[in-house]
Design a protein around this motif. Sequence first.
Motif, PDB file in Angstrom:
ATOM      1  N   VAL A   1       0.846  -1.194   0.000  1.00  0.00           N
ATOM      2  CA  VAL A   1       0.000   0.000   0.000  1.00  0.00           C
ATOM      3  C   VAL A   1       0.879   1.241   0.000  1.00  0.00           C
ATOM      4  CG1 VAL A   1      -1.896  -1.176   1.170  1.00  0.00           C
ATOM      5  CG2 VAL A   1      -0.152  -0.026   2.541  1.00  0.00           C
ATOM      6  N   GLY A   2       0.252   2.403  -0.185  1.00  0.00           N
ATOM      7  CA  GLY A   2       0.998   3.651  -0.176  1.00  0.00           C
ATOM      8  C   GLY A   2       0.640   4.518  -1.358  1.00  0.00           C
ATOM      9  N   PRO A   3       1.281   5.674  -1.479  1.00  0.00           N
ATOM     10  CA  PRO A   3       0.912   6.649  -2.520  1.00  0.00           C
ATOM     11  C   PRO A   3       1.250   6.184  -3.928  1.00  0.00           C
ATOM     12  CG  PRO A   3       2.913   7.330  -1.387  1.00  0.00           C
ATOM     13  CD  PRO A   3       2.386   6.161  -0.615  1.00  0.00           C
ATOM     14  N   LEU A   4       0.376   6.509  -4.862  1.00  0.00           N
ATOM     15  CA  LEU A   4       0.621   6.212  -6.269  1.00  0.00           C
ATOM     16  C   LEU A   4       1.566   7.250  -6.862  1.00  0.00           C
ATOM     17  CD1 LEU A   4      -3.048   5.522  -7.515  1.00  0.00           C
ATOM     18  CD2 LEU A   4      -1.440   3.904  -6.496  1.00  0.00           C
ATOM     19  N   LEU A   5       2.367   6.833  -7.835  1.00  0.00           N
ATOM     20  CA  LEU A   5       3.233   7.763  -8.556  1.00  0.00           C
ATOM     21  C   LEU A   5       2.617   8.226  -9.864  1.00  0.00           C
ATOM     22  CD1 LEU A   5       6.818   6.256  -8.083  1.00  0.00           C
ATOM     23  CD2 LEU A   5       5.565   7.867  -6.640  1.00  0.00           C
ATOM     24  N   ASP A   6       1.607   7.488 -10.335  1.00  0.00           N
ATOM     25  CA  ASP A   6       0.926   7.867 -11.571  1.00  0.00           C
ATOM     26  C   ASP A   6      -0.536   7.465 -11.459  1.00  0.00           C
ATOM     27  OD1 ASP A   6       0.824   5.096 -12.027  1.00  0.00           O
ATOM     28  OD2 ASP A   6       2.615   5.123 -13.286  1.00  0.00           O
ATOM     29  N   SER A   7      -1.241   7.449 -12.581  1.00  0.00           N
ATOM     30  CA  SER A   7      -2.673   7.165 -12.549  1.00  0.00           C
ATOM     31  C   SER A   7      -3.018   5.697 -12.777  1.00  0.00           C
ATOM     32  CB  SER A   7      -3.393   8.030 -13.595  1.00  0.00           C
ATOM     33  OG  SER A   7      -3.324   9.394 -13.230  1.00  0.00           O
ATOM     34  N   ASP A   8      -2.028   4.839 -12.677  1.00  0.00           N
ATOM     35  CA  ASP A   8      -2.273   3.398 -12.728  1.00  0.00           C
ATOM     36  C   ASP A   8      -2.498   2.919 -11.298  1.00  0.00           C
ATOM     37  OD1 ASP A   8      -2.337   0.672 -13.002  1.00  0.00           O
ATOM     38  OD2 ASP A   8      -0.358   0.483 -13.940  1.00  0.00           O
ATOM     39  N   PRO A   9      -3.726   2.491 -10.953  1.00  0.00           N
ATOM     40  CA  PRO A   9      -3.995   2.113  -9.566  1.00  0.00           C
ATOM     41  C   PRO A   9      -3.274   0.860  -9.125  1.00  0.00           C
ATOM     42  CG  PRO A   9      -5.860   1.531 -10.948  1.00  0.00           C
ATOM     43  CD  PRO A   9      -4.910   2.329 -11.798  1.00  0.00           C
TER      44      PRO A   9
ATOM     45  N   ALA B   1      -2.904   6.830   2.466  1.00  0.00           N
ATOM     46  CA  ALA B   1      -2.141   7.392   1.344  1.00  0.00           C
ATOM     47  C   ALA B   1      -2.599   6.806   0.009  1.00  0.00           C
ATOM     48  CB  ALA B   1      -0.648   7.142   1.548  1.00  0.00           C
ATOM     49  N   THR B   2      -2.877   5.506  -0.005  1.00  0.00           N
ATOM     50  CA  THR B   2      -3.390   4.878  -1.229  1.00  0.00           C
ATOM     51  C   THR B   2      -4.709   5.510  -1.634  1.00  0.00           C
ATOM     52  OG1 THR B   2      -2.422   2.774  -0.522  1.00  0.00           O
ATOM     53  CG2 THR B   2      -4.017   2.687  -2.320  1.00  0.00           C
ATOM     54  N   ALA B   3      -5.619   5.592  -0.683  1.00  0.00           N
ATOM     55  CA  ALA B   3      -6.944   6.137  -0.965  1.00  0.00           C
ATOM     56  C   ALA B   3      -6.870   7.603  -1.390  1.00  0.00           C
ATOM     57  CB  ALA B   3      -7.830   5.985   0.273  1.00  0.00           C
ATOM     58  N   GLN B   4      -6.027   8.374  -0.704  1.00  0.00           N
ATOM     59  CA  GLN B   4      -5.893   9.797  -1.040  1.00  0.00           C
ATOM     60  C   GLN B   4      -5.380   9.975  -2.465  1.00  0.00           C
ATOM     61  OE1 GLN B   4      -6.796  12.331   1.206  1.00  0.00           O
ATOM     62  NE2 GLN B   4      -6.694  13.526  -0.688  1.00  0.00           N
ATOM     63  N   SER B   5      -4.437   9.124  -2.863  1.00  0.00           N
ATOM     64  CA  SER B   5      -3.918   9.188  -4.235  1.00  0.00           C
ATOM     65  C   SER B   5      -5.015   8.912  -5.253  1.00  0.00           C
ATOM     66  CB  SER B   5      -2.788   8.172  -4.432  1.00  0.00           C
ATOM     67  OG  SER B   5      -1.648   8.516  -3.695  1.00  0.00           O
ATOM     68  N   LEU B   6      -5.840   7.915  -4.969  1.00  0.00           N
ATOM     69  CA  LEU B   6      -6.929   7.584  -5.890  1.00  0.00           C
ATOM     70  C   LEU B   6      -7.911   8.731  -6.031  1.00  0.00           C
ATOM     71  CD1 LEU B   6      -7.628   3.930  -4.678  1.00  0.00           C
ATOM     72  CD2 LEU B   6      -6.663   4.569  -6.891  1.00  0.00           C
ATOM     73  N   ILE B   7      -8.232   9.370  -4.914  1.00  0.00           N
ATOM     74  CA  ILE B   7      -9.164  10.504  -4.943  1.00  0.00           C
ATOM     75  C   ILE B   7      -8.567  11.679  -5.698  1.00  0.00           C
ATOM     76  CG2 ILE B   7     -10.328  12.211  -3.491  1.00  0.00           C
ATOM     77  CD1 ILE B   7     -10.578   9.958  -1.360  1.00  0.00           C
ATOM     78  N   GLU B   8      -7.313  12.009  -5.390  1.00  0.00           N
ATOM     79  CA  GLU B   8      -6.661  13.153  -6.041  1.00  0.00           C
ATOM     80  C   GLU B   8      -6.512  12.963  -7.540  1.00  0.00           C
ATOM     81  OE1 GLU B   8      -3.004  13.512  -3.922  1.00  0.00           O
ATOM     82  OE2 GLU B   8      -3.906  14.521  -2.189  1.00  0.00           O
ATOM     83  N   ARG B   9      -6.393  11.712  -7.975  1.00  0.00           N
ATOM     84  CA  ARG B   9      -6.215  11.435  -9.406  1.00  0.00           C
ATOM     85  C   ARG B   9      -7.536  11.084 -10.095  1.00  0.00           C
ATOM     86  NH1 ARG B   9      -0.763  10.818 -10.613  1.00  0.00           N
ATOM     87  NH2 ARG B   9       0.590  10.806  -8.769  1.00  0.00           N
ATOM     88  N   ASN B  10      -8.635  11.318  -9.379  1.00  0.00           N
ATOM     89  CA  ASN B  10      -9.979  11.061  -9.933  1.00  0.00           C
ATOM     90  C   ASN B  10     -10.142   9.628 -10.425  1.00  0.00           C
ATOM     91  OD1 ASN B  10     -10.911  13.818  -9.609  1.00  0.00           O
ATOM     92  ND2 ASN B  10      -9.628  14.350 -11.364  1.00  0.00           N
ATOM     93  N   LEU B  11      -9.646   8.693  -9.590  1.00  0.00           N
ATOM     94  CA  LEU B  11      -9.717   7.281  -9.957  1.00  0.00           C
ATOM     95  C   LEU B  11     -10.798   6.533  -9.194  1.00  0.00           C
ATOM     96  CD1 LEU B  11      -5.883   6.532 -10.153  1.00  0.00           C
ATOM     97  CD2 LEU B  11      -7.474   6.866 -12.065  1.00  0.00           C
ATOM     98  N   VAL B  12     -11.623   7.263  -8.431  1.00  0.00           N
ATOM     99  CA  VAL B  12     -12.740   6.620  -7.713  1.00  0.00           C
ATOM    100  C   VAL B  12     -14.045   7.331  -8.065  1.00  0.00           C
ATOM    101  CG1 VAL B  12     -11.299   5.851  -5.822  1.00  0.00           C
ATOM    102  CG2 VAL B  12     -12.397   8.081  -5.662  1.00  0.00           C
TER     103      VAL B  12
END
Length: 352
Positions: free
Chosen positions: A202-210, A341-352
Amino acid sequence: MNHYRKIGNILESAMKMVLLTGITGFLGGHLAVALLRAGYKVRGSLRTPSRRDATAQAIEAAGGNISNLEFVELDLTKDAGWNEACTGVDYLMHAASPFVTSMPKDKATLINPAVEGTQRALSTARNAGVTRVVLTSSIAAIVPGRGKAGPPHLDASDWSDPDGHVNAYVESKIRAEKRAWDILQPGTTTTELAVINPGFIVGPLLDSDPGTSGALFQRFFRGEVPMAPQLYLHSVDVRDLANMHVAALTAPAASGTRTIASFGAYSIMDMAECLKKAFPAYREKMPKFQAPDWLIRLYALVDADVRANVRELGYNPSLDEAPGRALLGRPPIPITDGYIATAQSLIERNLV
């Protein structure tokens, strides 16, 4: 103390080249960043050359010095390019391995590339005189298939049974790691092998690939998991995992050993409760309750993917974290912080 250790690591890594397979993956990107920050040169392998620019941009945005980054095209299923890729390489970090969220009808389509890719990468590294290989395996090669009444504690000496009650992914990790130890058996070659066995990453994404981990969180946020099975995920933050891999390149204690990378176990329902508190706007989308095992077993009769994991229901052994903590060299990031951090990355990248 950590300050001087960091300086020592950078001096030791100066001008050293690492061939990193799987650089486009969730873990691979973080490995590249950690290696570049530690002063290594990185040669990252790509199966799809068109991803070169986007990968470099994501690594640079995360703080990696891409002036020390280059790319090479490699495929786990093909011989082409491996000899050239290992030319001038001091270390191999083999993180590339196929992963699927749905188990294939023919398990060989998953197992063969994992085993053959390990064979190609490690044999080439051995023949090229690479100093050390750090292999990303998994706790899948240690924990699954034992049933709810399995041992209460496991360590790096334990192995899952590839011929037991395990799914194709688990079998691929077991057989690939066993092949690695066959190729680089301590005492038979000058190329050393260090294996890292991470849990759920788990952890922050670096790009928009979940990635695979992010896909589970996406299902939570989209309301696709109304009830949670009693499954426990031994987890590790990707930032800690990347630093452990870098340390394993040179740490004497890592040579010839397996190191479990897992710093906490949470049930699916525990994860959901953590996310409900952190992201109350999505609370109603999260699993409402933990399903009884009999219900999951009933559902498994019609769902092959659920059936492949039903033996793991309720099994939550403690894992030997001590070697992993020693390799990391500092307290690990709390797993709940990694979930957030995982969830926040998904939200910030409009992936949810």
